[in-house]
Design a protein around this motif. Sequence first.
Motif, mmCIF file in Angstrom:
data_model
loop_
_atom_site.group_PDB
_atom_site.id
_atom_site.type_symbol
_atom_site.label_atom_id
_atom_site.label_comp_id
_atom_site.label_asym_id
_atom_site.label_seq_id
_atom_site.Cartn_x
_atom_site.Cartn_y
_atom_site.Cartn_z
ATOM 1 N N TYR A 252 9.290 1.605 -7.487
ATOM 2 C CA TYR A 252 8.444 0.505 -7.950
ATOM 3 C C TYR A 252 7.627 0.026 -6.762
ATOM 4 N N VAL A 253 6.318 -0.143 -6.962
ATOM 5 C CA VAL A 253 5.426 -0.506 -5.865
ATOM 6 C C VAL A 253 4.692 -1.797 -6.207
ATOM 7 N N PHE A 254 4.767 -2.772 -5.286
ATOM 8 C CA PHE A 254 3.942 -3.977 -5.366
ATOM 9 C C PHE A 254 3.038 -3.942 -4.146
ATOM 10 N N VAL A 255 1.746 -3.865 -4.382
ATOM 11 C CA VAL A 255 0.790 -3.660 -3.297
ATOM 12 C C VAL A 255 0.879 -4.777 -2.256
ATOM 13 N N ARG A 256 0.696 -4.406 -0.991
ATOM 14 C CA ARG A 256 0.722 -5.403 0.071
ATOM 15 C C ARG A 256 -0.593 -5.371 0.839
ATOM 16 N N PRO A 257 -1.020 -6.522 1.360
ATOM 17 C CA PRO A 257 -2.218 -6.524 2.208
ATOM 18 C C PRO A 257 -1.999 -5.644 3.430
ATOM 19 N N ASP A 258 -2.991 -4.835 3.759
ATOM 20 C CA ASP A 258 -2.909 -3.974 4.933
ATOM 21 C C ASP A 258 -4.325 -3.726 5.415
ATOM 22 N N ALA A 259 -4.669 -4.332 6.543
ATOM 23 C CA ALA A 259 -6.041 -4.231 7.031
ATOM 24 C C ALA A 259 -6.426 -2.789 7.351
ATOM 25 N N GLY A 260 -5.482 -2.010 7.871
ATOM 26 C CA GLY A 260 -5.771 -0.617 8.189
ATOM 27 C C GLY A 260 -6.064 0.202 6.956
ATOM 28 N N ASP A 261 -5.236 0.057 5.925
ATOM 29 C CA ASP A 261 -5.474 0.775 4.669
ATOM 30 C C ASP A 261 -6.800 0.349 4.049
ATOM 31 N N LEU A 262 -7.099 -0.940 4.108
ATOM 32 C CA LEU A 262 -8.327 -1.448 3.506
ATOM 33 C C LEU A 262 -9.551 -0.917 4.257
ATOM 34 N N ARG A 263 -9.454 -0.832 5.561
ATOM 35 C CA ARG A 263 -10.548 -0.254 6.344
ATOM 36 C C ARG A 263 -10.756 1.218 5.959
ATOM 37 N N LYS A 264 -9.655 1.948 5.758
ATOM 38 C CA LYS A 264 -9.754 3.354 5.359
ATOM 39 C C LYS A 264 -10.447 3.479 4.008
ATOM 40 N N LEU A 265 -10.123 2.597 3.071
ATOM 41 C CA LEU A 265 -10.783 2.623 1.771
ATOM 42 C C LEU A 265 -12.279 2.391 1.907
#
Length: 308
Positions: A252-265
């Motif tokens: 089960y996954v509840f998304v978490r804020p992640d600046a690195g992942d968001l930059r990659k997107l």
Amino acid sequence: MKAISYSRYGGSDVLEYGERPDPKVGPDSVLVKVTAAAVNPVDWKCRQGYLDGAFDAVFPVIPGWDVSGVVVQPGASVTEFAVGDEVIGYVREDFLSRGTFAEFVAAPVRTLAPKPTSLSFEEAAGLPLAGLTAYQVLHGALEVRKGDTVLVHAAAGGVGSLAVQIARHAGARVIGTASERNHDHLRKLGAEPVTYGDGLVERVRALAPGGVDAAFDTVGGDALTASVELLTPGGRLASIADGSVTEHGGRYVFVRPDAGDLRKLGELADEGVITVHVDRVFPLEQAAEAYRLNEQGRTRGKIVVTML
């Protein structure tokens, strides 16, 4: 500032448009002048009180976690962003109160990344929560690899449509469930569409007789049951909608804020790998109507609210 807020749990009728105090900017936050904010199902689930066991609500609550906008004031310790920077964010804290459906939001730096230059502010607002969810499930929980066959449920929705594109970029074959009106849309994203509902297992097996290597459940219930049945031996399963996935060996996954992942997107967007489809745009004062539309569960892509 103008904002949407609610002072008690309930339906969309508890949402009020009016003045709220401007947010204070902590040392590790920046004040963002909001251009657009996207509607997500979790927003109205919070408003209904369904997540009361996980989040304290400090009423009145300004809803919304997705944002695109411009930095107008960095906090005292912030070096990552400066006045005038265009940013996107999945601005989730561990309580409900200071959301993004307002003219300004104080966003912790850990929740932000530069806005992709290739996306409009409306498109960019739809990327953070849905994109991070898809990215963290596919590259984290499911470890999707080149050559995998991946089943994505509700593949025309906000999370599903980004999951299709991210999985395809990873080299996977994608089968996506959707209503027939969205099948052409899924083909354009690179997925093989199948109609959900009775007979889903047989329809997927017609495309993948040996089963699927990974299944991404965004719906729960029958979709999760079908996913379990369709997995190959050793196949991977993840759900963002049904906690019982763990009983089947999945995550089960509840998304978490992640600046690195968001930059990659953002980089993937600027490289043309992923696009964000905006279904409808509403002004802030009509946010209640935007929520009502989202609650119907038939949206292709994202519903966005603008402050302009």
